[in-house]
Design a protein around this motif. Structure first.
Motif, PDB file in Angstrom:
ATOM      1  N   ASP A 286     107.172   8.062 -10.639  1.00 27.61           N
ATOM      2  CA  ASP A 286     106.128   8.986 -10.193  1.00 27.61           C
ATOM      3  C   ASP A 286     105.402   8.440  -8.977  1.00 27.61           C
ATOM      4  O   ASP A 286     104.990   9.199  -8.092  1.00 27.61           O
ATOM      5  CB  ASP A 286     105.135   9.228 -11.329  1.00 27.61           C
ATOM      6  CG  ASP A 286     105.765  10.008 -12.475  1.00 27.61           C
ATOM      7  OD1 ASP A 286     106.019  11.204 -12.305  1.00 27.61           O
ATOM      8  OD2 ASP A 286     106.020   9.392 -13.532  1.00 27.61           O
ATOM      9  N   PHE A 287     105.236   7.114  -8.932  1.00 21.49           N
ATOM     10  CA  PHE A 287     104.589   6.463  -7.800  1.00 21.49           C
ATOM     11  C   PHE A 287     105.267   5.111  -7.553  1.00 21.49           C
ATOM     12  O   PHE A 287     105.690   4.440  -8.494  1.00 21.49           O
ATOM     13  CB  PHE A 287     103.087   6.222  -8.059  1.00 21.49           C
ATOM     14  CG  PHE A 287     102.270   7.479  -8.110  1.00 21.49           C
ATOM     15  CD1 PHE A 287     101.713   8.017  -6.951  1.00 21.49           C
ATOM     16  CD2 PHE A 287     102.076   8.136  -9.311  1.00 21.49           C
ATOM     17  CE1 PHE A 287     100.971   9.187  -6.996  1.00 21.49           C
ATOM     18  CE2 PHE A 287     101.335   9.312  -9.369  1.00 21.49           C
ATOM     19  CZ  PHE A 287     100.782   9.837  -8.208  1.00 21.49           C
ATOM     20  N   VAL A 288     105.338   4.732  -6.273  1.00 25.06           N
ATOM     21  CA  VAL A 288     105.874   3.427  -5.878  1.00 25.06           C
ATOM     22  C   VAL A 288     104.772   2.666  -5.145  1.00 25.06           C
ATOM     23  O   VAL A 288     104.184   3.184  -4.193  1.00 25.06           O
ATOM     24  CB  VAL A 288     107.102   3.580  -4.962  1.00 25.06           C
ATOM     25  CG1 VAL A 288     107.563   2.211  -4.462  1.00 25.06           C
ATOM     26  CG2 VAL A 288     108.237   4.292  -5.698  1.00 25.06           C
ATOM     27  N   PHE A 289     104.508   1.462  -5.618  1.00 27.17           N
ATOM     28  CA  PHE A 289     103.552   0.583  -4.950  1.00 27.17           C
ATOM     29  C   PHE A 289     104.318  -0.578  -4.321  1.00 27.17           C
ATOM     30  O   PHE A 289     105.187  -1.181  -4.955  1.00 27.17           O
ATOM     31  CB  PHE A 289     102.525   0.033  -5.947  1.00 27.17           C
ATOM     32  CG  PHE A 289     101.388   0.962  -6.263  1.00 27.17           C
ATOM     33  CD1 PHE A 289     100.096   0.676  -5.829  1.00 27.17           C
ATOM     34  CD2 PHE A 289     101.608   2.121  -6.985  1.00 27.17           C
ATOM     35  CE1 PHE A 289      99.041   1.542  -6.124  1.00 27.17           C
ATOM     36  CE2 PHE A 289     100.566   2.991  -7.285  1.00 27.17           C
ATOM     37  CZ  PHE A 289      99.277   2.696  -6.851  1.00 27.17           C
ATOM     38  N   THR A 290     103.968  -0.890  -3.068  1.00 26.83           N
ATOM     39  CA  THR A 290     104.565  -2.027  -2.388  1.00 26.83           C
ATOM     40  C   THR A 290     103.470  -2.730  -1.604  1.00 26.83           C
ATOM     41  O   THR A 290     102.283  -2.432  -1.787  1.00 26.83           O
ATOM     42  CB  THR A 290     105.732  -1.574  -1.483  1.00 26.83           C
ATOM     43  OG1 THR A 290     106.352  -2.733  -0.903  1.00 26.83           O
ATOM     44  CG2 THR A 290     105.264  -0.634  -0.385  1.00 26.83           C
ATOM     45  N   ILE A 322     102.923   3.850  -1.810  1.00 29.21           N
ATOM     46  CA  ILE A 322     101.589   3.350  -1.465  1.00 29.21           C
ATOM     47  C   ILE A 322     101.701   1.854  -1.180  1.00 29.21           C
ATOM     48  O   ILE A 322     102.201   1.088  -2.010  1.00 29.21           O
ATOM     49  CB  ILE A 322     100.609   3.597  -2.624  1.00 29.21           C
ATOM     50  CG1 ILE A 322     100.510   5.105  -2.899  1.00 29.21           C
ATOM     51  CG2 ILE A 322      99.235   3.007  -2.310  1.00 29.21           C
ATOM     52  CD1 ILE A 322      99.847   5.433  -4.219  1.00 29.21           C
ATOM     53  N   ALA A 323     101.249   1.458  -0.003  1.00 26.30           N
ATOM     54  CA  ALA A 323     101.355   0.056   0.406  1.00 26.30           C
ATOM     55  C   ALA A 323      99.978  -0.601   0.435  1.00 26.30           C
ATOM     56  O   ALA A 323      99.012  -0.017   0.938  1.00 26.30           O
ATOM     57  CB  ALA A 323     102.005  -0.044   1.773  1.00 26.30           C
ATOM     58  N   LEU A 324      99.911  -1.821  -0.106  1.00 24.45           N
ATOM     59  CA  LEU A 324      98.690  -2.621  -0.095  1.00 24.45           C
ATOM     60  C   LEU A 324      98.891  -3.830   0.812  1.00 24.45           C
ATOM     61  O   LEU A 324      99.988  -4.397   0.863  1.00 24.45           O
ATOM     62  CB  LEU A 324      98.356  -3.102  -1.506  1.00 24.45           C
ATOM     63  CG  LEU A 324      97.577  -2.155  -2.433  1.00 24.45           C
ATOM     64  CD1 LEU A 324      98.313  -0.844  -2.614  1.00 24.45           C
ATOM     65  CD2 LEU A 324      97.350  -2.816  -3.791  1.00 24.45           C
ATOM     66  N   ALA A 325      97.848  -4.214   1.534  1.00 19.68           N
ATOM     67  CA  ALA A 325      97.945  -5.362   2.428  1.00 19.68           C
ATOM     68  C   ALA A 325      96.612  -6.078   2.522  1.00 19.68           C
ATOM     69  O   ALA A 325      95.552  -5.442   2.477  1.00 19.68           O
ATOM     70  CB  ALA A 325      98.383  -4.919   3.823  1.00 19.68           C
ATOM     71  N   ILE A 332      99.400   1.576  12.557  1.00 23.34           N
ATOM     72  CA  ILE A 332     100.039   1.849  11.269  1.00 23.34           C
ATOM     73  C   ILE A 332     100.493   3.297  11.149  1.00 23.34           C
ATOM     74  O   ILE A 332     101.306   3.633  10.292  1.00 23.34           O
ATOM     75  CB  ILE A 332      99.126   1.486  10.079  1.00 23.34           C
ATOM     76  CG1 ILE A 332      97.825   2.313  10.108  1.00 23.34           C
ATOM     77  CG2 ILE A 332      98.855   0.012  10.039  1.00 23.34           C
ATOM     78  CD1 ILE A 332      97.029   2.215   8.826  1.00 23.34           C
ATOM     79  N   ALA A 333     100.016   4.153  12.058  1.00 28.73           N
ATOM     80  CA  ALA A 333     100.474   5.542  12.051  1.00 28.73           C
ATOM     81  C   ALA A 333     101.984   5.624  12.262  1.00 28.73           C
ATOM     82  O   ALA A 333     102.630   6.584  11.831  1.00 28.73           O
ATOM     83  CB  ALA A 333      99.753   6.342  13.132  1.00 28.73           C
ATOM     84  N   ASP A 334     102.556   4.599  12.915  1.00 22.59           N
ATOM     85  CA  ASP A 334     103.999   4.562  13.128  1.00 22.59           C
ATOM     86  C   ASP A 334     104.770   4.496  11.809  1.00 22.59           C
ATOM     87  O   ASP A 334     105.960   4.823  11.765  1.00 22.59           O
ATOM     88  CB  ASP A 334     104.384   3.344  13.968  1.00 22.59           C
ATOM     89  CG  ASP A 334     103.889   3.451  15.409  1.00 22.59           C
ATOM     90  OD1 ASP A 334     103.291   4.485  15.752  1.00 22.59           O
ATOM     91  OD2 ASP A 334     104.108   2.498  16.177  1.00 22.59           O
ATOM     92  N   ILE A 341     106.487   5.393   4.222  1.00 23.79           N
ATOM     93  CA  ILE A 341     105.232   5.061   3.553  1.00 23.79           C
ATOM     94  C   ILE A 341     104.271   6.248   3.631  1.00 23.79           C
ATOM     95  O   ILE A 341     104.114   6.881   4.674  1.00 23.79           O
ATOM     96  CB  ILE A 341     104.609   3.810   4.180  1.00 23.79           C
ATOM     97  CG1 ILE A 341     105.523   2.594   3.946  1.00 23.79           C
ATOM     98  CG2 ILE A 341     103.227   3.533   3.598  1.00 23.79           C
ATOM     99  CD1 ILE A 341     105.090   1.339   4.678  1.00 23.79           C
ATOM    100  N   ASP A 342     103.607   6.523   2.514  1.00 21.83           N
ATOM    101  CA  ASP A 342     102.690   7.663   2.457  1.00 21.83           C
ATOM    102  C   ASP A 342     101.226   7.271   2.631  1.00 21.83           C
ATOM    103  O   ASP A 342     100.422   8.071   3.113  1.00 21.83           O
ATOM    104  CB  ASP A 342     102.857   8.387   1.125  1.00 21.83           C
ATOM    105  CG  ASP A 342     104.234   9.014   1.002  1.00 21.83           C
ATOM    106  OD1 ASP A 342     104.520   9.962   1.736  1.00 21.83           O
ATOM    107  OD2 ASP A 342     105.036   8.529   0.178  1.00 21.83           O
ATOM    108  N   ALA A 343     100.857   6.057   2.214  1.00 26.93           N
ATOM    109  CA  ALA A 343      99.455   5.624   2.334  1.00 26.93           C
ATOM    110  C   ALA A 343      99.393   4.106   2.359  1.00 26.93           C
ATOM    111  O   ALA A 343     100.210   3.426   1.736  1.00 26.93           O
ATOM    112  CB  ALA A 343      98.633   6.162   1.169  1.00 26.93           C
TER     113      ALA A 343
END
Length: 382
Positions: A286-290, A322-325, A332-334, A341-343
């Motif tokens: 349902d969701f992917v976190f990276t 969804i990416a965390l950093a 990052i718009a690229d 990546i969605d967010a």
């Protein structure tokens, strides 16, 4: 609800497995009954061994080998959960971390220890090897590695060459009759995003030699030596590697592997996606976190979060990625493209020193993941 959690390490702070566990901790406060698939990732560079070992329930092995300065060092590599694949980072045996401003000398440094790790992996019964070749201290064209696996590099008097790229101008003949026979049936995947050729203005010596201690004069010598080395390889083995894309990686180790083993080059993230079975494990997500320590426009070029997005969208096309950093950089718009990546969310909670950010890493990641999960929980499904 199913969450796939597939981050890279936050370098200097947390392993990929620790990051994944922190994300899962935060989400589970909101969705305690959800299904969680934790898949530690990497892009072929530092941390690849640990990530693949963690992702496949493998184990770490250690071996005393010859370091880049020909002194003994203890290197660690991984045996994946299938028991048939080893994953090696050449920097563990031949990395720039073993030299300093006083000792670095690319005329002398050697990849011999990397070859010793390959042999030790064969002794553990592997049939394939993933070899990450970043962070080298060497510029020997993989000659040391070749000698360690049984190749004889001989001068005009039929004497074995001494170690180091400074000796390659003396190469007269290559004898492969004593190469370890097991290598004929061992596939080596070279994990590298470097596309530099072995020689010339974009080659190993010119581009990477200076950071390994090469003076302008040394660069000329090393490049000339690698040209000679490549010409002997082509003459005696029939392999043209001087201009081959990626042959210049790790001071030419790419060329040595392509010349003397059953090797092929691949993007590090693609290899990790394959061996971690990311696509299959992402089905029905349902969701992917990276995530990774820092994300910016360069993430698009072979880095973990973008690779995870492209891979998981193939089997879970409707699952937002969804990416965390720790640090969110420029452009990052690229990264916000169809099937990518969605967010992206920064995890650092407020202004703090780098040291404090490292110390708070797990807590901050968990808190960010929890906040995202709370938003997911209140948004009605369309």
């Amino acid at each position: 609800m199913k969450f796939v959690i597939a981050p890279d390490s936050f370098k200097g702070s947390m392993t990929a497995k620790e990051v994944a566990e922190a994300i899962a901790e935060g989400i589970s406060k909101v969705f305690p009954a959800a299904e969680y698939e934790l898949i530690p990732m990497a892009d072929g560079g530092e941390g690849t061994v640990q990530s693949l070992v963690d992702a496949t329930a493998g184990k770490l092995l250690t071996k005393e080998v010859t370091g880049p300065l020909a002194k003994k060092v203890t290197a660690t590599y991984g045996l994946l959960g299938n028991g048939k694949t080893a994953v090696i980072e050449m920097a563990e045996a031949s990395g720039i971390g073993y030299v300093d401003e006083q000792t670095k000398d690319p005329l002398k440094t050697t990849t011999y220890g990397t070859g010793e790790l390959i042999i030790d992996a064969l002794n553990h019964g592997v049939s394939s090897i993933i070899l990450g070749i970043g962070g080298s201290a060497t510029n020997d064209g993989g000659a040391g590695m070749a000698q360690a696996i049984g190749v004889s590099l001989l001068d005009a008097a039929n004497h074995e060459l001494s170690l180091g790229g400074g000796e390659l101008n003396k190469l007269h003949h290559i004898d492969t009759t004593q190469i370890d026979k097991r290598l004929a049936n061992t596939e080596i995947l070279i994990a590298s995003d470097v596309v530099n050729p072995l020689v010339g203005p974009n080659g190993a010596s010119a581009v990477f030699g200076p950071q390994k201690g090469a003076t302008p004069e040394m660069v000329k010598t090393l490049d000339s030596n690698l040209k000679h080395y490549a010409s002997i390889i082509e003459q005696e083995l029939g392999k043209s590697l001087a201009e081959f894309p990626g042959a210049g990686a790790a001071g030419g180790l790419g060329a040595g592997l392509l010349a003397f083993t059953q090797s092929k080059m691949a993007k590090g993230i693609d290899i990790v996606v394959e061996y971690s079975h990311l696509k299959e494990r992402a089905k029905d997500a349902d969701f992917v976190f990276t995530g990774e320590g820092g994300i910016d426009f360069q993430t698009k070029f072979g880095k973990t979060p973008y690779g995870v997005a492209l891979a998981t969208k193939k089997t879970a096309p409707n699952a937002p990625v969804i990416a965390l950093a720790g640090n969110v950089g420029k452009k990052i718009a690229d990264l916000y493209q169809k099937d990518a990546i969605d967010a992206i969310f920064a995890t650092v909670s407020g202004a703090k020193s780098l040291k404090q950010a490292f110390e708070d890493g797990s807590k901050d990641i968990a808190q960010t993941a929890e906040n995202i999960a709370r938003l997911i929980a209140v948004i009605p499904k369309h």
